[in-house]
Scaffold this motif. Sequence first.
Motif, PDB file in Angstrom:
ATOM      1  N   ALA A   1       0.501  -6.242  -8.400  1.00 59.35           N
ATOM      2  CA  ALA A   1       0.474  -6.022  -6.948  1.00 59.35           C
ATOM      3  C   ALA A   1       0.524  -7.336  -6.181  1.00 59.35           C
ATOM      4  O   ALA A   1       1.264  -7.470  -5.201  1.00 59.35           O
ATOM      5  CB  ALA A   1      -0.779  -5.232  -6.570  1.00 59.35           C
ATOM      6  N   TYR A   2      -0.240  -8.342  -6.638  1.00 62.97           N
ATOM      7  CA  TYR A   2      -0.295  -9.620  -5.924  1.00 62.97           C
ATOM      8  C   TYR A   2       1.091 -10.267  -5.875  1.00 62.97           C
ATOM      9  O   TYR A   2       1.570 -10.685  -4.811  1.00 62.97           O
ATOM     10  CB  TYR A   2      -1.302 -10.542  -6.603  1.00 62.97           C
ATOM     11  CG  TYR A   2      -1.461 -11.885  -5.938  1.00 62.97           C
ATOM     12  CD1 TYR A   2      -2.443 -12.100  -4.980  1.00 62.97           C
ATOM     13  CD2 TYR A   2      -0.631 -12.955  -6.256  1.00 62.97           C
ATOM     14  CE1 TYR A   2      -2.587 -13.326  -4.364  1.00 62.97           C
ATOM     15  CE2 TYR A   2      -0.762 -14.181  -5.648  1.00 62.97           C
ATOM     16  CZ  TYR A   2      -1.749 -14.367  -4.703  1.00 62.97           C
ATOM     17  OH  TYR A   2      -1.889 -15.598  -4.097  1.00 62.97           O
TER      18      TYR A   2
ATOM     19  N   CYS B   1       4.059  -8.896  -6.336  1.00 70.50           N
ATOM     20  CA  CYS B   1       5.029  -8.081  -5.600  1.00 70.50           C
ATOM     21  C   CYS B   1       4.853  -8.244  -4.091  1.00 70.50           C
ATOM     22  O   CYS B   1       5.839  -8.393  -3.346  1.00 70.50           O
ATOM     23  CB  CYS B   1       4.891  -6.610  -5.988  1.00 70.50           C
ATOM     24  SG  CYS B   1       5.448  -6.245  -7.665  1.00 70.50           S
ATOM     25  N   VAL B   2       3.607  -8.230  -3.623  1.00 76.39           N
ATOM     26  CA  VAL B   2       3.356  -8.418  -2.190  1.00 76.39           C
ATOM     27  C   VAL B   2       3.778  -9.820  -1.758  1.00 76.39           C
ATOM     28  O   VAL B   2       4.292 -10.022  -0.651  1.00 76.39           O
ATOM     29  CB  VAL B   2       1.870  -8.152  -1.867  1.00 76.39           C
ATOM     30  CG1 VAL B   2       1.545  -8.526  -0.436  1.00 76.39           C
ATOM     31  CG2 VAL B   2       1.533  -6.688  -2.105  1.00 76.39           C
TER      32      VAL B   2
ATOM     33  N   PHE C   1       3.711  -2.603   6.420  1.00 71.09           N
ATOM     34  CA  PHE C   1       2.757  -1.753   5.710  1.00 71.09           C
ATOM     35  C   PHE C   1       1.879  -1.005   6.703  1.00 71.09           C
ATOM     36  O   PHE C   1       1.550  -1.508   7.788  1.00 71.09           O
ATOM     37  CB  PHE C   1       1.884  -2.598   4.776  1.00 71.09           C
ATOM     38  CG  PHE C   1       2.625  -3.175   3.609  1.00 71.09           C
ATOM     39  CD1 PHE C   1       2.916  -2.388   2.500  1.00 71.09           C
ATOM     40  CD2 PHE C   1       3.033  -4.495   3.608  1.00 71.09           C
ATOM     41  CE1 PHE C   1       3.606  -2.915   1.420  1.00 71.09           C
ATOM     42  CE2 PHE C   1       3.726  -5.034   2.530  1.00 71.09           C
ATOM     43  CZ  PHE C   1       4.008  -4.240   1.438  1.00 71.09           C
TER      44      PHE C   1
ATOM     45  N   ILE D   1      -1.806 -12.213   1.708  1.00 71.26           N
ATOM     46  CA  ILE D   1      -1.567 -11.251   0.622  1.00 71.26           C
ATOM     47  C   ILE D   1      -2.780 -10.356   0.421  1.00 71.26           C
ATOM     48  O   ILE D   1      -2.662  -9.123   0.309  1.00 71.26           O
ATOM     49  CB  ILE D   1      -1.210 -12.003  -0.678  1.00 71.26           C
ATOM     50  CG1 ILE D   1       0.167 -12.661  -0.544  1.00 71.26           C
ATOM     51  CG2 ILE D   1      -1.221 -11.055  -1.872  1.00 71.26           C
ATOM     52  CD1 ILE D   1       0.504 -13.599  -1.676  1.00 71.26           C
TER      53      ILE D   1
ATOM     54  N   THR E   1      -3.189  -7.862   3.142  1.00 73.71           N
ATOM     55  CA  THR E   1      -2.245  -6.753   2.955  1.00 73.71           C
ATOM     56  C   THR E   1      -2.713  -5.815   1.845  1.00 73.71           C
ATOM     57  O   THR E   1      -2.614  -4.585   1.973  1.00 73.71           O
ATOM     58  CB  THR E   1      -0.854  -7.313   2.647  1.00 73.71           C
ATOM     59  OG1 THR E   1      -0.464  -8.209   3.690  1.00 73.71           O
ATOM     60  CG2 THR E   1       0.167  -6.197   2.536  1.00 73.71           C
ATOM     61  N   LEU E   2      -3.211  -6.367   0.764  1.00 77.35           N
ATOM     62  CA  LEU E   2      -3.694  -5.532  -0.334  1.00 77.35           C
ATOM     63  C   LEU E   2      -4.864  -4.656   0.101  1.00 77.35           C
ATOM     64  O   LEU E   2      -5.079  -3.581  -0.456  1.00 77.35           O
ATOM     65  CB  LEU E   2      -4.097  -6.406  -1.523  1.00 77.35           C
ATOM     66  CG  LEU E   2      -2.946  -7.083  -2.288  1.00 77.35           C
ATOM     67  CD1 LEU E   2      -3.495  -8.025  -3.350  1.00 77.35           C
ATOM     68  CD2 LEU E   2      -2.031  -6.042  -2.917  1.00 77.35           C
TER      69      LEU E   2
ATOM     70  N   CYS F   1       4.905   2.202   3.646  1.00 73.70           N
ATOM     71  CA  CYS F   1       5.515   1.135   4.434  1.00 73.70           C
ATOM     72  C   CYS F   1       6.802   1.632   5.085  1.00 73.70           C
ATOM     73  O   CYS F   1       7.478   2.530   4.588  1.00 73.70           O
ATOM     74  CB  CYS F   1       5.818  -0.082   3.551  1.00 73.70           C
ATOM     75  SG  CYS F   1       6.775   0.300   2.077  1.00 73.70           S
TER      76      CYS F   1
END
Length: 859
Positions: free
Chosen positions: A34-35, A37-38, A49, A316, A319-320, A336
Motif C-alpha cells: 500500500a505504501y 502504491c500510494v 481519494f 502518504i 492518505t493511508l 477514489c
Amino acid sequence: MSAALESVLEATMGSLFRSEEMTLCQLFLQSEAAYACVSELGELGLVQFRDLNPDVNAFQRKFVNEVRRCDEMERKLRYLEKEIKKDGIPMLDTGENPEAPQPREMIDLEATFEKLENELREVNQNAEALKRNFLELTELKHILRKTQVFFDEMADPSREEEQVTLLGEEGLRAGGQALKLGFVAGVILRERIPAFERMLWRACRGNVFLRQAEIETPLEDPSTGDQVFKSVFIIFFQGDQLKTRVKKICEGFRATLYPCPEAPADRREMAMGVMTRIEDLNTVLGQTQDHRHRVLVAAAKNIKNWFIKVRKIKAIYHTLNLFNLDVTQKCLIAECWVPVLDIETIQQALRRGTERSGSSVPPILNRMETFEDPPTYNRTNKFTKGFQALIDAYGVASYREMNPAPYTIITFPFLFAVMFGDLGHGMLMFAFAAWMVLKEKPLAAQKTDNEIWNIFFGGRYIIFLMGLFSMYTGLIYNDVFSKSLNLFGSHWEIRNLTSKDVLDNGVLPINPTWDYVGHPYPFGMDPIWQLAENKIIFLNSYKMKISIIFGIIHMLFGVVVGLFNHLYFKRRLNIICEFIPQILFLIFLFFYMTILMFIKWIKYAAPHPINNPDVTTSSFCAPSVLITFINMVLFKSPEEKDTEGTKKNPCDPWMYGGQNGLQMLLVLVALLCIPWMLFAKPFMMMQERKKKHMQDLNTHNTENGDLDGSGAVQAQGQVQGGHKEEEEDMAEVMIHQGIHTIEYVLGSVSHTASYLRLWALSLAHAQLSEVLWNMVLRNGLTQGGGLGGIILWALFAFWATMTVAILVLMEGLSAFLHTLRLHWVEFQSKFYLGQGYSFTPFSFEILLETAQATSEAAD
C-alpha cells in the motif's frame, strides 16, 4: 485500430470543451504494497481519494503514530532551517525531486535529525554560556577601567560639597578621611539611567552619589543575540542601611553588580586577569562558532531534500488513514475518483508500486456505479491556466458542463481591447507581458511572496493577448497615445480653404457632403478625424453601435453554447421549452436591431452632388434605429410629416419594403416566446408524468387481474399520494420557470444595455489620453531653446509616468474588471451553472508547492 484512435481523439477534443470524464473506482491494495502504491500515485497526481472513515477521530486512525513521527521530524527540520537562516548560510536547491523513502528509511532519517538537533542544541547552549561569561568579563573590564576616574574624583579636595552630603559636618570634623565611604559598581542598560537616577535620589533622599559613564561599543545579549548599549555606574554611600536600599534598587532595574577592589593596585591586578580570561574565551568562542558553522553547512546541503522526503512520507500516511481495512487485516480498501482516460496510466503506476514493495499480490482497481456527482477536472497548461482560473473564480463548472474557458481565450482579450483600444498603450502592455513570457523560467524560480507580482505573472498570457488585441483595435481606431497614424493618406479634402485658414482655425468640422472624396479608408479610421471638431460625435455613434453588435453576438453565442449542454445531457424538454424560445426572442428583437444598423450603414450615405445625389438615400432621410426599435415594440407606425401644406416629406420612414408587417410578426413571435418559456415545460412534464402513472397502473392491473374492493382503495390511495408529490414538484418547477423566464426577458434588455460599457470606457480612455497629451506633453513641445529642452525632458517624464500609472494600469484594471463582468454575468448566465466542485488529486507536486508557499508566508 482506427476506431480506437477515433475514440481517443473524440474524448480528447471533448475534454477541451468539457471537463474530463470521471469514474469512481474501488482500489484493493495488499498491506505491504500500500505504501509504495500510494507513493507512485502521489507522483502521478491523477487520483482523488475519498475518506472512508469520516466518523473516526484523527487520533484513532491506524497510521496516526507514523504521522506523529513525521510531524516530529518536520519540527526538527524547521529548527535546523531557522538556525541556518540565522547564520545566513545559503541552502542548496538543486531542483531535484527525490522519491518518497521506504518506511524502513524513516528510522535512519529520525536518527540523523535527532543527532543533528542534539548536537546543535548542545553547541548553542555552550556558546550561550561562553557568551554570557564573555559579557560578564567585558562588563567587569569596563568597570575596572572607568571606576578609577570616579575614585580620583571622590578623593579630590574640591569635592567637599559631595563629602559633606555623604558624611555630614560632624563626620568631616571627626576626620572624614578616616571614615570610609561604601560603594557598589555595576552595569545597567543606557536607556534606564534617568529613571534609575531619579529612584536613587528619592529612595535615599539625596544621601548617595551616583557617577556613570557610557560604554562606547555595543555588547551582545547572549539570550537574544541583539546588540545593546550599556553604561557603567558607581554609587557612593555611607552606612549599611543605604547599602541594602541601593542594592534593592539595582536589582529592581536589573543592573548587574560586580566586585570592585578599593585599592588601585588590586584593581590593576584584577584587570590583567580579566584580560587574560577574555583572550582565552575569544579563542574558545571562535572554535565553537566554527564547529556550529560546519554542522549547519553540512545540513544546508541536504535540508531541501529532507523536507521533500518527510512531507512525502507524511502525505502518504495521511492518505493511508483514509483507507479501510478488510476483515483479514491484510488488505487496504480505498475509493477514489479518477479520469477515465488515465485509468491505464494509474494501473501502470500501481504495478510499479507493487514491484517496488516486492509483493506478489497485484492491486485491483474496479470501476463502481454511483449516483454522486463526480468532481470537475479541466486539463490546463501554462497558457490556458490563467483563463481557467478566471472561470473558476466565478464557480467551478458542473460535471461535464460546457467549459467557457476555451472561448474566453478569444472573447476576453477582444472585448477588453474594444475598451482599451490604443496602439501605444497596448504596445506597452504587450511588451511587459512578452518580457514575462520570455523570462518565464528564471522569474518562476525566484518564488517571491509579493502578491501583486504573483497576480501579474500568473496572468502573463492573459496580459499578452490583451496587449496584442489592444494594438489591433488601436489600429482600427487609429489611436496612438491620442494621436493618429497617416499610413495611407487621408481620403478627405477640405475645400475652399487655404493652408493659412487651416492653421489659424486648428480644428475644423468635417462635412461629408463636400469634403469626402468618395473612396473609403483602407483600414481603420481616417487620420483626419483626429483634427475634426465633430470627431466625438462621429466616434460616439460608431462605438455605440459596434458595442451593441458585439454584445448581441456574444449573448447569442452563449445561448447556442447552452444548446450543446442540452444535447449532451439529452434534455429534449429543455431544447423545446427553453433554447428555442430563448433564441427566437433574442434574434427576433435584438439581433433584428443589429440588422437594422447594417441596413442603415449600407443603404444611407452622406448627401453628395456627385456620389449620392438621391436625397431619399442620404443621411438626411435615414431613420433612427433606436426610434424604429421602440416603435416596433410599441406597435407604433412612424408619422409622416408635412413640410409645406399638402407636400409631403420625400423621405421614406421605412428602410425596406414590408418592414411594418415583418416587424409586427417578429414582435408577436417574441411575445409568444414568453408564455412558451413559462408554461411549456411544466405542462409537458405533467403530461409525461400522467402518462407514466397510467402505464404503471395498467401494468399493475395486468399483473394482478381484476382488483377487488380493498385493492382498488389501496391503488387509489397510492395514486392520490403520488399526485400530491407531483403537485409539489410542479409548484417548484413553476416557480423555477417563472424566475428563469423573468430573468431572461428582463436580462436580455439589461444585458444588451450593459454592453454599452464597451463604448463608454473606450470613449473615456481616448479622452483621458487626449487630455493628458494636450495638458502636459504639448506644452513641452512648444518650448524652444536650451531651457525648452529641460522643460520637455521633465514634462515627458511626468507624461510617461502618468501614462503608465493612469492610462495603462488604472484604466487597464478598470477595463479588465468590466470585461470580467461581461463574461461572468452577460455571457455565462446563458448556459453556465457553475455548481460543481474541483478535482483535487493526491499530488506530491501540489502538496510541496502549498507547503513551500506556507513556509514563505510564515517567514
